[in-house]
Design an enzyme around this catalytic site. Structure first.
Site, mmCIF file in Angstrom:
data_model
loop_
_atom_site.group_PDB
_atom_site.id
_atom_site.type_symbol
_atom_site.label_atom_id
_atom_site.label_comp_id
_atom_site.label_asym_id
_atom_site.label_seq_id
_atom_site.Cartn_x
_atom_site.Cartn_y
_atom_site.Cartn_z
ATOM 1 N N THR A 44 4.067 -46.729 80.760
ATOM 2 C CA THR A 44 5.392 -47.177 81.168
ATOM 3 C C THR A 44 5.529 -47.255 82.680
ATOM 4 O O THR A 44 6.070 -48.224 83.211
ATOM 5 C CB THR A 44 6.456 -46.224 80.592
ATOM 6 O OG1 THR A 44 6.253 -46.107 79.178
ATOM 7 C CG2 THR A 44 7.858 -46.742 80.834
ATOM 8 N N ALA A 66 -7.175 -45.526 78.929
ATOM 9 C CA ALA A 66 -8.052 -45.128 77.830
ATOM 10 C C ALA A 66 -7.881 -46.022 76.617
ATOM 11 O O ALA A 66 -8.824 -46.231 75.852
ATOM 12 C CB ALA A 66 -7.791 -43.675 77.452
ATOM 13 N N ASN A 126 7.887 -46.359 70.837
ATOM 14 C CA ASN A 126 9.117 -45.574 70.751
ATOM 15 C C ASN A 126 10.255 -46.393 70.142
ATOM 16 O O ASN A 126 10.051 -47.508 69.658
ATOM 17 C CB ASN A 126 9.492 -45.001 72.127
ATOM 18 C CG ASN A 126 9.786 -46.086 73.149
ATOM 19 O OD1 ASN A 126 10.094 -47.227 72.808
ATOM 20 N ND2 ASN A 126 9.693 -45.741 74.419
ATOM 21 N N PHE A 127 11.463 -45.854 70.207
ATOM 22 C CA PHE A 127 12.614 -46.502 69.573
ATOM 23 C C PHE A 127 13.318 -47.520 70.463
ATOM 24 O O PHE A 127 14.363 -48.043 70.099
ATOM 25 C CB PHE A 127 13.610 -45.445 69.097
ATOM 26 C CG PHE A 127 13.369 -44.980 67.691
ATOM 27 C CD1 PHE A 127 14.207 -45.368 66.658
ATOM 28 C CD2 PHE A 127 12.291 -44.168 67.394
ATOM 29 C CE1 PHE A 127 13.981 -44.945 65.357
ATOM 30 C CE2 PHE A 127 12.058 -43.742 66.099
ATOM 31 C CZ PHE A 127 12.908 -44.125 65.073
ATOM 32 N N MET A 128 12.765 -47.781 71.642
ATOM 33 C CA MET A 128 13.232 -48.870 72.508
ATOM 34 C C MET A 128 14.612 -48.661 73.106
ATOM 35 O O MET A 128 15.207 -49.595 73.649
ATOM 36 C CB MET A 128 13.205 -50.223 71.771
ATOM 37 C CG MET A 128 11.831 -50.677 71.352
ATOM 38 S SD MET A 128 11.829 -51.791 69.919
ATOM 39 C CE MET A 128 11.866 -50.596 68.593
ATOM 40 N N HIS A 538 9.975 -36.128 74.335
ATOM 41 C CA HIS A 538 10.517 -36.561 75.620
ATOM 42 C C HIS A 538 10.081 -35.583 76.718
ATOM 43 O O HIS A 538 10.864 -35.219 77.578
ATOM 44 C CB HIS A 538 12.044 -36.606 75.581
ATOM 45 C CG HIS A 538 12.606 -37.695 74.744
ATOM 46 N ND1 HIS A 538 13.948 -37.777 74.422
ATOM 47 C CD2 HIS A 538 12.021 -38.766 74.155
ATOM 48 C CE1 HIS A 538 14.170 -38.839 73.668
ATOM 49 N NE2 HIS A 538 13.013 -39.450 73.490
ATOM 50 N N ALA A 572 6.522 -39.581 83.831
ATOM 51 C CA ALA A 572 7.521 -38.631 83.328
ATOM 52 C C ALA A 572 7.316 -37.227 83.871
ATOM 53 O O ALA A 572 8.267 -36.444 83.936
ATOM 54 C CB ALA A 572 7.487 -38.601 81.799
ATOM 55 N N PRO A 584 14.829 -41.192 77.715
ATOM 56 C CA PRO A 584 14.433 -41.168 79.129
ATOM 57 C C PRO A 584 13.505 -42.290 79.568
ATOM 58 O O PRO A 584 13.130 -42.345 80.738
ATOM 59 C CB PRO A 584 13.746 -39.810 79.262
ATOM 60 C CG PRO A 584 13.196 -39.540 77.907
ATOM 61 C CD PRO A 584 14.168 -40.141 76.934
ATOM 62 N N GLN A 585 13.116 -43.197 78.667
ATOM 63 C CA GLN A 585 12.174 -44.241 79.045
ATOM 64 C C GLN A 585 12.646 -45.042 80.253
ATOM 65 O O GLN A 585 11.875 -45.326 81.176
ATOM 66 C CB GLN A 585 11.956 -45.193 77.862
ATOM 67 C CG GLN A 585 11.179 -46.452 78.213
ATOM 68 C CD GLN A 585 11.051 -47.396 77.035
ATOM 69 O OE1 GLN A 585 9.980 -47.490 76.461
ATOM 70 N NE2 GLN A 585 12.120 -48.074 76.663
#
Length: 604
Positions: A44, A66, A126-128, A538, A572, A584-585
């Site tokens: 991200t 990776a 993730n859930f976007m 998170h 993060a 928190p994305q």
């Protein structure tokens, strides 16, 4: 975290049009090379940095990752919003499949902790959810790191650089599912496509009534610096196609052809190379071969909350006693490396309901949904499952029962920092079967997650050896602080109040499905919480940003590692704390945008 894992969706992937994986053909092979910047981690944060730094055609950048494109592992499944719930614990080569150490707060059991291993990182799986943190949280951030550039007003421009907003599709959403937001808080032209799902869950329209019934005010989509209330959730989805908008889709693919950008996938960072007190590159392996990547200007760690501190420690930057234990030569004694880990925590509640939910999305209805998504990018598969959310501070009648220590800790937070969060899930969630069993049980089910977003428990990340080949030791230490126990008990009761309110009575069928009506007393509820609570995945703050006077600080407000030249951490792990918000994305995207500007302005 508890997630839906509909088995019907897992079996349906072959019916979807498979996305192209030819992009993998342009990925470079690892070899001894020199670049201006080497970024470890193509997730991200890393891909934001790669995009912004290569805007200068005279600058060369390599990204060490990776993983690869998720399409090369699971076809286009990660692109389908409704499939987001299936990835946790799926044991695909799309995740690191980490497990925590035994957790004292959970009866000494370990739990899985999902982290993506792919270009795009967790934004692929993730859930976007898209939303900012609060104005007060930004002021606290600025105060803790001694840098006013982190105040809300100064960060808005970076929030907007992450967003390419499209209004909701009123023609395909339910008439009573119109989101509230102010256009002044949106922007176009940014890296991530942001909108509201073209399909709104009927379950969510009723949950909105329940949250209003217990006193939560209507909010404006959580992109205005205010987090208190309930609202439809903005998400990272492309409106025209119904496809997930991730870091690799929004920040990498558009610039893949830049000749000054090199992507090294399937490549593992093993050790930071130092020249005295300066980082000069990184040793990597690919297909069994070892190479050296030299960074002329900076080495930037964006390997995430676990592997950024792990790479620092195995390279000699971290707590001296730990490095000595594994005979790692000490480059810099930094006690805070790997410390201060914090995560949100959550538990589920489920009910049988008289509205159609994803729990019965199977057979012919699933085939119809697949056809609609492939043809128009709309329908149930265009919804991420978590399209409604509420946040609040614990009400006074609950606070009266908090311990003195809890009250003291929470009073240190800004007034606009919510403590409790409520997420919808359109299926069942239980301790033995995570979603999708509606077709087996018979009927439709809806759930809510009761969560704590002001956690006070602190954990750490350590190393098991001097090698990156051995997984880090992950101890989130969840559910050990009394404040977290007090808050989660409150969140659980508040969700029950909402779901058992008269506003939701018209659609509720029978008693609570999970955990069930036998869980009533505080003692029974606490037993349930201890057995069921999970981290939200998170994790934050293991390379904590802070002032030089802070003994736990690892980096300064520019992301620079204390005592080491030409080395930054941007991901993060870099935050001084875990900020509140829908997820928190977006904070990670925004920090990367800010520090990319900082790096560009640095004179070498």
């Amino acid at each position: 975290m508890y997630m839906l894992r509909p088995s019907s969706l897992l079996l349906a992937t072959g019916l979807l049009n498979q996305g192209s994986s030819v992009l993998a053909a342009v990925i470079s092979r690892a070899s001894n090379q020199t670049f201006d910047y080497v970024i470890v981690g193509g997730g991200t944060a890393g891909l934001v940095l790669a995009n912004r730094l290569t805007e200068d055609s005279s600058v060369t950048v390599a990204v060490v990752e990776a993983g690869t494109f998720p399409e090369d592992v699971v076809g286009n499944v990660t692109q389908v919003p409704a499939y987001a719930p299936q990835f946790e614990g799926a044991e695909l080569d799309l995740e690191w499949n980490f497990t925590t150490t035994p957790q004292a707060g959970l009866g000494n059991i370990p739990v899985s902790y999902y982290r993506a291993k792919a270009l795009g990182g967790c934004s692929d799986i993730n859930f976007m959810a898209y939303g900012r943190t609060s104005k007060g949280a930004h002021q606290l951030w600025a105060d803790l790191v001694g840098d006013d550039s982190y105040t809300y007003d100064n960060m808005v421009k970076y929030y907007k650089k992450t967003m390419n907003f499209s209004p909701p599709n009123a023609e395909t959403r339910l008439a009573n599912a119109t989101p509230m937001y102010d256009t002044v808080d949106t922007s176009t032209g940014g890296g991530i496509d942001v909108t509201f799902p073209s399909f709104a869950q009927s379950w969510s329209t009723w949950v909105s009534k329940g949250l209003a019934a217990i006193g939560l005010p209507q909010a404006h989509s959580f992109v205005d610096g205010n987090l208190l209330g309930h609202s439809w959730q903005m998400v990272g989805i492309t409106q025209s196609t119904g496809i997930r908008s991730s870091a690799q889709a929004g920040y990498l693919r558009p610039v893949m052809s830049r000749p000054n950008l090199t992507i090294l996938n399937g490549t593992f960072a093993e050790r930071i190379i130092f020249n005295g007190d300066a980082a000069s590159g990184v040793e990597v392996t690919a297909k069994g071969q070892t190479y050296t990547l030299t960074s002329k200007k900076e080495l930037i760690l964006s390997a995430g909350v676990f592997q950024s501190p792990q790479l620092l420690m195995v390279s000699g930057v971290g707590p001296k006693a730990l490095l000595d234990k594994f005979n790692i030569p000490v480059v810099k004694d930094l006690p805070g490396v790997g410390q201060n880990m914090v995560d949100h925590i959550t538990v589920p509640l489920s009910y049988q309901v008289d509205v159609v939910t994803s729990s019965t999305l199977a057979g012919s209805s699933l085939e119809e949904a697949i056809t609609e998504w492939n043809t128009h990018g709309t329908g149930p598969l265009s919804n991420n499952g978590g399209d409604y959310i509420g946040m609040e501070k614990a009400p006074a009648e609950f606070r009266a029962n908090f311990s003195a220590e809890t009250v003291k800790q929470l009073s240190a937070l800004p007034e606009d920092w919510p403590e409790l969060q409520y997420n919808v899930l359109p299926a069942t969630v239980s301790s033995t079967s995570i979603g999708g069993e509606g077709s087996v049980l018979g009927g439709n089910y809806g759930s809510m997650l009761a969560s704590v977003i002001a956690p006070q428990s602190r954990g750490n990340v350590s190393i098991a050896s001097a090698s990156m080949s051995d997984a880090p030791l992950i101890n989130p230490n969840i559910f050990t602080a009394q404040a977290d126990i007090d808050l989660l008990l409150t969140a659980f009761k508040r969700v029950r109040q909402a779901l058992q309110s008269s506003a939701m009575a018209p659609i509720m069928i029978g008693d609570e499905f999970f955990p069930g009506p036998t869980v009533q007393t505080d003692e029974q509820i606490l037993d349930y919480l201890t057995e069921t609570v999970r981290p939200f995945s998170h994790g934050f703050a293991t390379c904590k940003m802070g002032k030089s006077s802070d003994p736990d600080a690892v980096i300064d407000s520019h992301g620079k590692v204390y005592g080491i030249k030409n080395l930054r951490v941007v991901d993060a792990s870099s935050f001084p704390f875990l900020p509140p918000g829908p997820a928190p994305q977006i904070q990670v995207y925004t920090l990367a945008e800010k520090l990319a500007d900082d790096i560009k302005q640095t004179k070498y």
